[in-house]
Design a protein around this motif. Structure first.
Motif, mmCIF file in Angstrom:
data_model
loop_
_atom_site.group_PDB
_atom_site.id
_atom_site.type_symbol
_atom_site.label_atom_id
_atom_site.label_comp_id
_atom_site.label_asym_id
_atom_site.label_seq_id
_atom_site.Cartn_x
_atom_site.Cartn_y
_atom_site.Cartn_z
ATOM 1 N N LEU A 1 6.156 12.485 0.954
ATOM 2 C CA LEU A 1 5.533 12.108 2.224
ATOM 3 C C LEU A 1 4.773 13.272 2.856
ATOM 4 O O LEU A 1 3.899 13.061 3.702
ATOM 5 N N PRO B 1 3.721 9.370 8.345
ATOM 6 C CA PRO B 1 4.941 9.535 7.561
ATOM 7 C C PRO B 1 6.133 9.847 8.463
ATOM 8 O O PRO B 1 5.984 10.529 9.485
ATOM 9 N N VAL C 1 -0.682 11.390 -0.021
ATOM 10 C CA VAL C 1 0.119 10.309 0.556
ATOM 11 C C VAL C 1 -0.050 10.269 2.077
ATOM 12 O O VAL C 1 -0.138 9.181 2.671
ATOM 13 N N THR D 1 0.830 -1.205 0.000
ATOM 14 C CA THR D 1 0.000 0.000 0.000
ATOM 15 C C THR D 1 0.867 1.258 0.000
ATOM 16 O O THR D 1 0.605 2.210 -0.747
ATOM 17 N N ILE D 2 1.907 1.262 0.828
ATOM 18 C CA ILE D 2 2.791 2.427 0.903
ATOM 19 C C ILE D 2 3.546 2.615 -0.410
ATOM 20 O O ILE D 2 3.667 3.734 -0.926
ATOM 21 N N ILE E 1 4.523 2.293 11.137
ATOM 22 C CA ILE E 1 3.292 1.506 11.098
ATOM 23 C C ILE E 1 2.996 0.938 12.481
ATOM 24 O O ILE E 1 3.844 0.283 13.101
ATOM 25 N N ALA F 1 9.700 5.671 5.118
ATOM 26 C CA ALA F 1 8.425 6.106 4.556
ATOM 27 C C ALA F 1 7.363 6.294 5.635
ATOM 28 O O ALA F 1 6.755 7.355 5.732
ATOM 29 N N ALA F 2 7.153 5.275 6.456
ATOM 30 C CA ALA F 2 6.047 5.361 7.416
ATOM 31 C C ALA F 2 6.318 4.532 8.654
ATOM 32 O O ALA F 2 6.897 3.453 8.580
ATOM 33 N N ARG G 1 -3.195 8.381 2.670
ATOM 34 C CA ARG G 1 -3.079 6.937 2.451
ATOM 35 C C ARG G 1 -2.386 6.263 3.626
ATOM 36 O O ARG G 1 -2.800 5.186 4.079
ATOM 37 N N ILE G 2 -1.331 6.871 4.131
ATOM 38 C CA ILE G 2 -0.613 6.300 5.262
ATOM 39 C C ILE G 2 -1.463 6.367 6.526
ATOM 40 O O ILE G 2 -1.502 5.427 7.324
#
Length: 335
Positions: A288, A304, A293, A58-59, A137, A134-135, A296-297
């Motif tokens: 990010l 992010p 984006v 997904t990311i 989680i 990126a993220a 989405r995250i």
């Protein structure tokens, strides 16, 4: 099985390699500098080392389109799941270090897998270099709604009264949701059966179908929580999720210090020219910060985490110490 690399790519401490990137890699070979000067001139492949539908996938897809727009070349996603990310990781580690093959992975491939696989066919800390985080989680403790417990306290009591009769799913042995489950078992003293899957999406499907009883979901099941198809009991993070501000953390529920967060991000083969790494890091950090984006995250329950390659590496090393301890304590083995 060993990874063949030109002289000088192996045996260098990763921290030193990252400093070399920051300082501009003054000793880079002229051919590498030439590669960086006209990059990119063809499509870029991003290998996702987990199946479609999971957090990494997904990311990667959320970032790929704006990255394609920024670089002026197609950015193509290729899923290569298996062995808790090792199959995709090895594929990128053996690729040409020219900036045209990248890896999107959970941090677990670097911080967890070396503890699970003592004879890995590649060394992620030497054969890959971090490009951009990126993220962050989170994992969410979710149950099938047909179970009676309405909160963490009731759930712990319910499972303890039924040792070995309840099961929880994960994307695979040693994945962050699996380790979260083992942390949960260790701190509560309960016994539940772990069922490993080849990715988060199939684990979620079986949870929704009632084939397993609970899971530490990496955010992909939150729509099902909102729809009432799953019950959310707690967040396995040091702080609450802004998506569910009324849902407590497991720390607040009595499991002090519980932290199963992981950072997902991009890697490249060792030896990738420094100017390419710097360009990718800059573009991904910018992306990010874009609303689409970030949304989405956020829909995964994450956030992010833009930053430098060195900061991404430092986080992976801290996670390695934290998760390595639970792997040794619980005697966790790879599938």
């Amino acid at each position: 099985m060993t990874t063949t690399r030109p002289a000088g790519r192996r045996g260098i401490p990763l921290r030193s390699a990252l400093l070399a990137l920051v300082l501009g890699a003054a000793a880079a070979m002229p051919t590498a500098q030439a590669q960086g000067s006209n990059w990119p001139s063809k499509p870029i492949k991003v290998v996702v080392n987990f199946p479609p539908g999971g957090a990494a996938d997904t990311i990667a897809r959320a970032i790929s389109q704006p990255l394609q727009d920024a670089l002026g070349q197609p950015v193509l996603i290729e899923n290569r799941g298996g062995a808790n990310g090792n199959i995709g990781g090895e594929n990128v580690a053996r690729a040409q270090p020219d900036g045209y093959t990248l890896l999107m992975s959970s941090g677990g491939m670097v911080s967890v897998n070396p503890h699970l696989y003592p004879k890995m066919s590649f060394d992620p800390s030497k054969d890959l270099i971090p490009v951009a985080a990126a993220a962050r989680i989170l994992v969410f403790l979710v149950t099938r709604p047909s179970l009676p417990p309405q909160n963490v306290k009731e759930f712990i009591a319910y499972v303890k009264e039924r040792p070995g009769k309840l099961s929880f799913g994960s994307p695979g042995a040693g994945s962050s949701p699996h380790l979260a489950g083992e942390m949960f078992k260790a701190q509560t003293g309960l016994y539940a059966v772990h069922v490993p899957y080849r990715g988060a999406a199939p684990a979620l499907q079986d949870l929704l179908a009632g084939q397993i009883d609970f899971a530490f979901d990496p955010g992909i099941g939150l729509n099902q929580v909102r729809a009432g198809k799953l019950r959310l009991l707690a967040v396995g993070s040091p702080r609450r999720s802004p998506l569910f501000p009324d849902v407590p953390t497991l720390d607040e529920a009595g499991l002090k210090g519980f932290d199963a967060d992981t950072v997902f991000g991009f890697y490249a083969p060792a030896g990738t020219p420094a100017p390419i790494v710097a360009r990718l890091n800059s573009e991904i950090n910018r992306i990010l910060g874009t609303p689409a984006v970030k949304e989405r995250i956020a829909n995964l329950g994450g956030e992010p985490v833009p930053g430098t390659p060195a900061a991404f590496h430092d986080r992976a090393m801290a996670d390695s110490a934290r998760f390595g301890a639970i792997i040794r304590d619980r005697k966790i083995l790879a599938d």
